[in-house]
Design a protein around this motif. Structure first.
Motif, short mmCIF file in Angstrom:
data_model
loop_
_atom_site.label_atom_id
_atom_site.label_comp_id
_atom_site.label_asym_id
_atom_site.label_seq_id
_atom_site.Cartn_x
_atom_site.Cartn_y
_atom_site.Cartn_z
N LEU A 68 0.84 -1.21 0.00
CA LEU A 68 0.00 0.00 0.00
C LEU A 68 0.87 1.25 0.00
N PHE A 69 1.91 1.25 0.81
CA PHE A 69 2.83 2.39 0.83
C PHE A 69 3.49 2.57 -0.54
N ALA A 70 3.91 1.46 -1.14
CA ALA A 70 4.61 1.54 -2.42
C ALA A 70 3.69 2.01 -3.54
N MET A 71 2.41 1.70 -3.48
CA MET A 71 1.48 2.17 -4.50
C MET A 71 1.41 3.70 -4.53
N VAL A 72 1.34 4.30 -3.35
CA VAL A 72 1.33 5.77 -3.27
C VAL A 72 2.64 6.33 -3.81
N LEU A 73 3.75 5.73 -3.39
CA LEU A 73 5.07 6.19 -3.85
C LEU A 73 5.20 6.05 -5.36
N SER A 74 4.73 4.94 -5.91
CA SER A 74 4.86 4.70 -7.35
C SER A 74 4.09 5.72 -8.16
N GLY A 75 2.89 6.09 -7.72
CA GLY A 75 2.11 7.08 -8.45
C GLY A 75 2.81 8.43 -8.51
N GLN A 76 3.36 8.86 -7.36
CA GLN A 76 4.06 10.14 -7.34
C GLN A 76 5.35 10.08 -8.16
N TRP A 77 6.05 8.97 -8.07
CA TRP A 77 7.30 8.79 -8.81
C TRP A 77 7.04 8.80 -10.31
N ALA A 78 6.01 8.08 -10.75
CA ALA A 78 5.68 8.03 -12.18
C ALA A 78 5.25 9.39 -12.70
N ASP A 79 4.56 10.18 -11.87
CA ASP A 79 4.17 11.53 -12.29
C ASP A 79 5.38 12.41 -12.54
N ARG A 80 6.41 12.25 -11.73
CA ARG A 80 7.59 13.10 -11.86
C ARG A 80 8.55 12.63 -12.94
N ALA A 81 8.76 11.31 -13.04
CA ALA A 81 9.83 10.80 -13.89
C ALA A 81 9.36 9.80 -14.93
N GLY A 82 8.07 9.51 -15.01
CA GLY A 82 7.59 8.50 -15.94
C GLY A 82 7.58 7.13 -15.29
N PRO A 83 6.97 6.15 -15.94
CA PRO A 83 6.76 4.84 -15.31
C PRO A 83 7.96 3.90 -15.37
N LEU A 84 8.96 4.20 -16.18
CA LEU A 84 10.06 3.24 -16.36
C LEU A 84 10.83 3.01 -15.07
N ALA A 85 11.18 4.06 -14.37
CA ALA A 85 12.00 3.93 -13.15
C ALA A 85 11.27 3.16 -12.06
N PRO A 86 10.02 3.53 -11.70
CA PRO A 86 9.34 2.74 -10.66
C PRO A 86 9.07 1.30 -11.09
N LEU A 87 8.83 1.08 -12.37
CA LEU A 87 8.59 -0.29 -12.83
C LEU A 87 9.85 -1.14 -12.70
N ALA A 88 10.98 -0.64 -13.17
CA ALA A 88 12.22 -1.40 -13.08
C ALA A 88 12.62 -1.61 -11.62
N SER A 89 12.47 -0.57 -10.79
CA SER A 89 12.81 -0.70 -9.37
C SER A 89 11.88 -1.69 -8.68
N GLY A 90 10.59 -1.65 -9.06
CA GLY A 90 9.63 -2.56 -8.45
C GLY A 90 9.91 -4.01 -8.79
N ILE A 91 10.25 -4.28 -10.04
CA ILE A 91 10.56 -5.65 -10.44
C ILE A 91 11.81 -6.13 -9.72
N GLY A 92 12.81 -5.24 -9.61
CA GLY A 92 14.01 -5.61 -8.88
C GLY A 92 13.74 -5.91 -7.42
N ALA A 93 12.92 -5.05 -6.76
CA ALA A 93 12.59 -5.28 -5.36
C ALA A 93 11.76 -6.55 -5.18
N PHE A 94 10.85 -6.79 -6.11
CA PHE A 94 10.02 -7.98 -6.03
C PHE A 94 10.89 -9.24 -6.11
N GLY A 95 11.81 -9.27 -7.07
CA GLY A 95 12.70 -10.42 -7.18
C GLY A 95 13.61 -10.58 -5.98
N ALA A 96 14.14 -9.46 -5.44
CA ALA A 96 15.00 -9.53 -4.26
C ALA A 96 14.24 -10.05 -3.05
#
Length: 209
Positions: A81-109
């Protein structure tokens, strides 16, 4: 009185407009790699979510963590839930590529942490990291849909997302139970990061373009 025939030069050939090309769908050449990549990511996240319920009791018993069993679930949902809020703000500022790549990396880790955990608290930490990754990915994927797909085909890709959640709910518990019984519960966690490399390779270059 004679009738004058028109000369060839005076005859204008009718102009025939070429038939317009049919509009591309979600599997057209423009969107194919992106569609397959992001739907595969959702499919693997959904499979992990359904498979965990089958493997979790065995993991908690082997790690002597039955009293902490509930934390393994709540850690995932709280951080997601915390990450969903963070991802929306992050994608608004920098686009979806960075939160998506970071999210997949964190999910795998997180999956690797849980799958190799020697104690229940390490297992719970892995679940929390998975939640961060899952929350970042889900919101970023919806931003991708809004930016990359024209409005006329967005319902089709959303329907594919829904199907990607339904299929694992049917086959996930059976597959997870089989893996847990024959290979061990750890393989339910450590096997998914390997499977996610292919959709990652398809989706990220398409999103970058």
């Amino acid at each position: 009185m004679s009738v004058l025939e028109p000369r060839d030069a005076d005859v204008t050939a009718p102009v025939v407009d070429a038939a317009p090309a049919p509009p591309e769908g979600v599997l057209g050449r423009t969107y194919r790699a992106l569609s397959i990549g992001i739907v595969s990511v959702v499919l693997l996240i959904a499979f992990e979510a359904t498979a965990v319920g089958t493997a979790m009791p065995v993991a908690a018993r082997e790690l002597d963590g039955i009293p902490l069993y509930a934390f393994a679930f709540s850690a995932y949902f709280t951080t997601s839930l915390f990450a969903m809020v963070l991802s929306g703000q992050w994608a608004d500022r920098a686009g979806p590529l960075a939160p998506l790549a970071s999210g997949i990396g964190a999910f795998g880790a997180g999956l690797l942490l849980s799958g190799t955990a020697g104690g229940m608290w390490m297992f719970i930490l892995g679940r929390a990291v998975q939640g961060i990754g899952g929350g970042l990915v889900i919101v970023a994927l919806y931003v991708v849909i809004g930016r990359a797909y024209p409005e006329r085909i967005r319902p089709a890709i959303m329907a594919a997302f829904s199907a990607a959640w339904i299929v694992p709910s049917v086959v996930g518990p059976l597959a997870s139970g089989t893996v847990t019984e024959h290979l061990g519960w750890r393989w339910v966690f450590v096997g998914i990061p390997v499977l996610i490399l292919l959709p990652l390779g398809l989706a990220l270059p398409a999103i970058r373009r």
